[in-house]
Motif scaffolding. Sequence first.
Motif, PDB file in Angstrom:
ATOM      1  N   SER A 259     -10.993 -24.097   5.569  1.00 39.09           N
ATOM      2  CA  SER A 259     -10.563 -22.991   4.720  1.00 39.09           C
ATOM      3  C   SER A 259      -9.522 -22.165   5.466  1.00 39.09           C
ATOM      4  O   SER A 259      -9.747 -21.713   6.589  1.00 39.09           O
ATOM      5  N   TYR A 260      -8.381 -21.947   4.800  1.00 36.60           N
ATOM      6  CA  TYR A 260      -7.226 -21.323   5.441  1.00 36.60           C
ATOM      7  C   TYR A 260      -7.296 -19.802   5.471  1.00 36.60           C
ATOM      8  O   TYR A 260      -6.857 -19.173   6.426  1.00 36.60           O
ATOM      9  N   ASN A 261      -7.789 -19.197   4.389  1.00 37.46           N
ATOM     10  CA  ASN A 261      -7.751 -17.741   4.258  1.00 37.46           C
ATOM     11  C   ASN A 261      -9.132 -17.229   3.868  1.00 37.46           C
ATOM     12  O   ASN A 261      -9.614 -17.528   2.774  1.00 37.46           O
ATOM     13  N   VAL A 262      -9.754 -16.463   4.744  1.00 34.60           N
ATOM     14  CA  VAL A 262     -11.069 -15.903   4.441  1.00 34.60           C
ATOM     15  C   VAL A 262     -11.045 -14.400   4.691  1.00 34.60           C
ATOM     16  O   VAL A 262     -10.284 -13.901   5.522  1.00 34.60           O
ATOM     17  N   ASP A 263     -11.879 -13.710   3.960  1.00 37.18           N
ATOM     18  CA  ASP A 263     -11.998 -12.258   4.085  1.00 37.18           C
ATOM     19  C   ASP A 263     -13.232 -11.954   4.930  1.00 37.18           C
ATOM     20  O   ASP A 263     -14.363 -12.119   4.465  1.00 37.18           O
ATOM     21  N   PRO A 264     -13.050 -11.503   6.164  1.00 37.54           N
ATOM     22  CA  PRO A 264     -14.209 -11.293   7.048  1.00 37.54           C
ATOM     23  C   PRO A 264     -15.094 -10.131   6.644  1.00 37.54           C
ATOM     24  O   PRO A 264     -16.180  -9.969   7.203  1.00 37.54           O
ATOM     25  N   THR A 265     -14.663  -9.324   5.674  1.00 37.37           N
ATOM     26  CA  THR A 265     -15.507  -8.206   5.238  1.00 37.37           C
ATOM     27  C   THR A 265     -16.536  -8.642   4.207  1.00 37.37           C
ATOM     28  O   THR A 265     -17.443  -7.869   3.881  1.00 37.37           O
ATOM     29  N   LEU A 266     -16.415  -9.863   3.680  1.00 34.00           N
ATOM     30  CA  LEU A 266     -17.338 -10.347   2.665  1.00 34.00           C
ATOM     31  C   LEU A 266     -18.509 -11.094   3.289  1.00 34.00           C
ATOM     32  O   LEU A 266     -18.452 -11.514   4.451  1.00 34.00           O
ATOM     33  N   ASN A 267     -19.551 -11.290   2.498  1.00 31.30           N
ATOM     34  CA  ASN A 267     -20.722 -12.030   2.942  1.00 31.30           C
ATOM     35  C   ASN A 267     -20.548 -13.508   2.586  1.00 31.30           C
ATOM     36  O   ASN A 267     -20.304 -13.853   1.426  1.00 31.30           O
ATOM     37  N   HIS A 268     -20.683 -14.382   3.591  1.00 31.63           N
ATOM     38  CA  HIS A 268     -20.485 -15.818   3.391  1.00 31.63           C
ATOM     39  C   HIS A 268     -21.778 -16.611   3.559  1.00 31.63           C
ATOM     40  O   HIS A 268     -21.749 -17.839   3.639  1.00 31.63           O
ATOM     41  N   ASP A 269     -22.910 -15.909   3.599  1.00 25.39           N
ATOM     42  CA  ASP A 269     -24.180 -16.584   3.888  1.00 25.39           C
ATOM     43  C   ASP A 269     -24.518 -17.661   2.860  1.00 25.39           C
ATOM     44  O   ASP A 269     -24.987 -18.748   3.214  1.00 25.39           O
ATOM     45  N   GLU A 270     -24.319 -17.364   1.567  1.00 22.01           N
ATOM     46  CA  GLU A 270     -24.691 -18.325   0.537  1.00 22.01           C
ATOM     47  C   GLU A 270     -23.918 -19.627   0.686  1.00 22.01           C
ATOM     48  O   GLU A 270     -24.502 -20.717   0.729  1.00 22.01           O
TER      49      GLU A 270
ATOM     50  N   GLU B 177     -16.550 -13.020  14.111  1.00 19.53           N
ATOM     51  CA  GLU B 177     -17.838 -12.367  13.887  1.00 19.53           C
ATOM     52  C   GLU B 177     -18.496 -12.863  12.606  1.00 19.53           C
ATOM     53  O   GLU B 177     -19.701 -13.099  12.547  1.00 19.53           O
ATOM     54  N   SER B 178     -17.696 -13.017  11.556  1.00 16.47           N
ATOM     55  CA  SER B 178     -18.223 -13.407  10.252  1.00 16.47           C
ATOM     56  C   SER B 178     -18.794 -14.817  10.256  1.00 16.47           C
ATOM     57  O   SER B 178     -19.749 -15.104   9.537  1.00 16.47           O
ATOM     58  N   PHE B 179     -18.252 -15.712  11.096  1.00 17.80           N
ATOM     59  CA  PHE B 179     -18.638 -17.118  11.029  1.00 17.80           C
ATOM     60  C   PHE B 179     -19.305 -17.658  12.294  1.00 17.80           C
ATOM     61  O   PHE B 179     -19.762 -18.802  12.303  1.00 17.80           O
ATOM     62  N   LYS B 180     -19.394 -16.865  13.348  1.00 14.25           N
ATOM     63  CA  LYS B 180     -19.873 -17.379  14.632  1.00 14.25           C
ATOM     64  C   LYS B 180     -21.327 -17.819  14.607  1.00 14.25           C
ATOM     65  O   LYS B 180     -21.735 -18.703  15.380  1.00 14.25           O
ATOM     66  N   SER B 181     -22.145 -17.229  13.738  1.00 16.61           N
ATOM     67  CA  SER B 181     -23.581 -17.505  13.755  1.00 16.61           C
ATOM     68  C   SER B 181     -23.994 -18.659  12.852  1.00 16.61           C
ATOM     69  O   SER B 181     -25.168 -19.015  12.812  1.00 16.61           O
ATOM     70  N   TYR B 182     -23.054 -19.234  12.126  1.00 14.93           N
ATOM     71  CA  TYR B 182     -23.371 -20.400  11.317  1.00 14.93           C
ATOM     72  C   TYR B 182     -23.278 -21.653  12.192  1.00 14.93           C
ATOM     73  O   TYR B 182     -22.220 -21.910  12.780  1.00 14.93           O
ATOM     74  N   PRO B 183     -24.348 -22.426  12.297  1.00 19.04           N
ATOM     75  CA  PRO B 183     -24.296 -23.615  13.157  1.00 19.04           C
ATOM     76  C   PRO B 183     -23.299 -24.655  12.669  1.00 19.04           C
ATOM     77  O   PRO B 183     -22.832 -25.485  13.451  1.00 19.04           O
ATOM     78  N   ASN B 184     -22.962 -24.615  11.368  1.00 16.32           N
ATOM     79  CA  ASN B 184     -22.011 -25.577  10.821  1.00 16.32           C
ATOM     80  C   ASN B 184     -20.568 -25.086  10.883  1.00 16.32           C
ATOM     81  O   ASN B 184     -19.678 -25.693  10.285  1.00 16.32           O
ATOM     82  N   THR B 185     -20.330 -23.977  11.583  1.00 20.04           N
ATOM     83  CA  THR B 185     -18.952 -23.617  11.912  1.00 20.04           C
ATOM     84  C   THR B 185     -18.503 -24.518  13.045  1.00 20.04           C
ATOM     85  O   THR B 185     -18.918 -24.346  14.194  1.00 20.04           O
ATOM     86  N   LEU B 186     -17.680 -25.492  12.718  1.00 20.18           N
ATOM     87  CA  LEU B 186     -17.235 -26.464  13.727  1.00 20.18           C
ATOM     88  C   LEU B 186     -16.253 -25.834  14.695  1.00 20.18           C
ATOM     89  O   LEU B 186     -16.294 -26.096  15.901  1.00 20.18           O
ATOM     90  N   GLY B 187     -15.347 -25.024  14.178  1.00 25.16           N
ATOM     91  CA  GLY B 187     -14.345 -24.422  15.050  1.00 25.16           C
ATOM     92  C   GLY B 187     -13.413 -23.506  14.283  1.00 25.16           C
ATOM     93  O   GLY B 187     -13.542 -23.318  13.064  1.00 25.16           O
TER      94      GLY B 187
END
Length: 474
Positions: free
Chosen positions: A87-98, A145-155
């Motif tokens: 994903s190229y453009n993400v908004d770090p202020t939003l919740n991405h948990d779902e 910060e928004s994506f670091k805790s998801y184990p499926n964040t590859l990089g």
Amino acid sequence: MAPVVSFLTSALAGASVVTALNSIAVKEQELVDSSTGERFVIVGVDYQPGGSQAYHDHNTQDPLSNGTVCLRDAALMQQLGVNTIRSYNVDPTLNHDECASIFNDVGIYMIIDVNSPLGGQSINQADPSSSYDSDYLSHIFSVVESFKSYPNTLGFFSGNEVINSVATAQGNPKYIRAVQRDLKNYIKNHSKRTIPVGYSAADVRLNGNNILQDTWNYLQCDNGDNGLSRSDFFGLNSYSWCGSESSFQIAGYDVLVDMFDQSSIPVFFSEYGCNKPAPRVFDEVPTIYGPQMTVLSGGLVYEWTEETDMYGLIQNNDNGTCTLLPDYMALQGQLAKINTTLLMTANNTATNLQAPKCAQSLITSSKFDANFTLPDPPPGAEALISSGVSNAPTGSIVSVTQTVVQVAVYATNGAELKGLKITPVQAANTPGNTGGVSSAAAASTSKGMAPRMMDKAFTGGAVAAVVFGAAFAL
């Protein structure tokens, strides 16, 4: 349309167990499962519904914040055999948990670009020093910060085609390494695990100036800073294999194999899938995942949804439904041919490959800046790296309680696909894992579809590049 996917956090789920994918690590030339050590090869798709046009000051359409859409797309990707999205453009202020949890459940990893088209949220190609400031770093650190805790964040991708011409090869390279240094320092200080950071490059080779090779050499070499500024992986946006008349040699894949044979970091296609002639047949897929190209770690097809550049695998309809395009079926047929055992088998030539020392001799073109002295972090950066971004949301994997897709999906012949759902797994998804979308979809044809013959319009901005001697609008 409001999300109808229902979730419970792991803390409230009681007996519900949240299964997390093993994180992916870098081992010299390969990506590997951090727990099992097995080789990981990207079978992916670029995922930015709406394109860059949908991400602007008045409407930041984030691709990973609508659970209903993510559930639908994850189900279709699982059937397709996808194990990675970008994903190229993400908004770090939003919740991405779902969305992150849905993709985790179906064995799909995420590569996230830290930049965006909004002002101050990317490096200015024309004047990189003017945009390299603490506000910019605060944004990209917030994405971490928004994506670091998801184990499926590859990089994370530190940049996309920042170097895409002779002109941009002059002052930009050192800023890419500086951004990677800052990102990796931030991750080291604020993440419980190491998360790889890499770069997505344009395939630019023009008039004896091999900008691609010089970019790779510049970013993979050892600059004496314990690997902080070097890329952990290298993505390549390449559209050289076009149609059934192409081949390993015609497309220049043999040249890429020779170029990257001794790479000290993983290399993969961060974009591929020429759409001219159309419809696409994806004849390159068996080669990308075959024995001739084990030096590469797979690739991501451009792109998931149909946008103005007409590269989509599915069409989003105005009423919230979607329709499979012929390209989806063509890609599924090619991915089904992949030898999944080969994907997990380590490349025998990929061991003991040490990064070369950074030196001007690595750079082949006099037009490419061979200055390996990096700019110092801007004022305020060290405080950010040390203390962290304040009030930045940090995500977590939650229990997925809705597995049945809640919106209609149609085959290319208009028939609705019934019973579409996700199937939770405990490892990376693989082609053929769930049998594929069949029935009505398999019987459908492209009859009546409009011709899809447009050249690629790059999601990150309008720039010019030259690929294998042919001009493309990127």
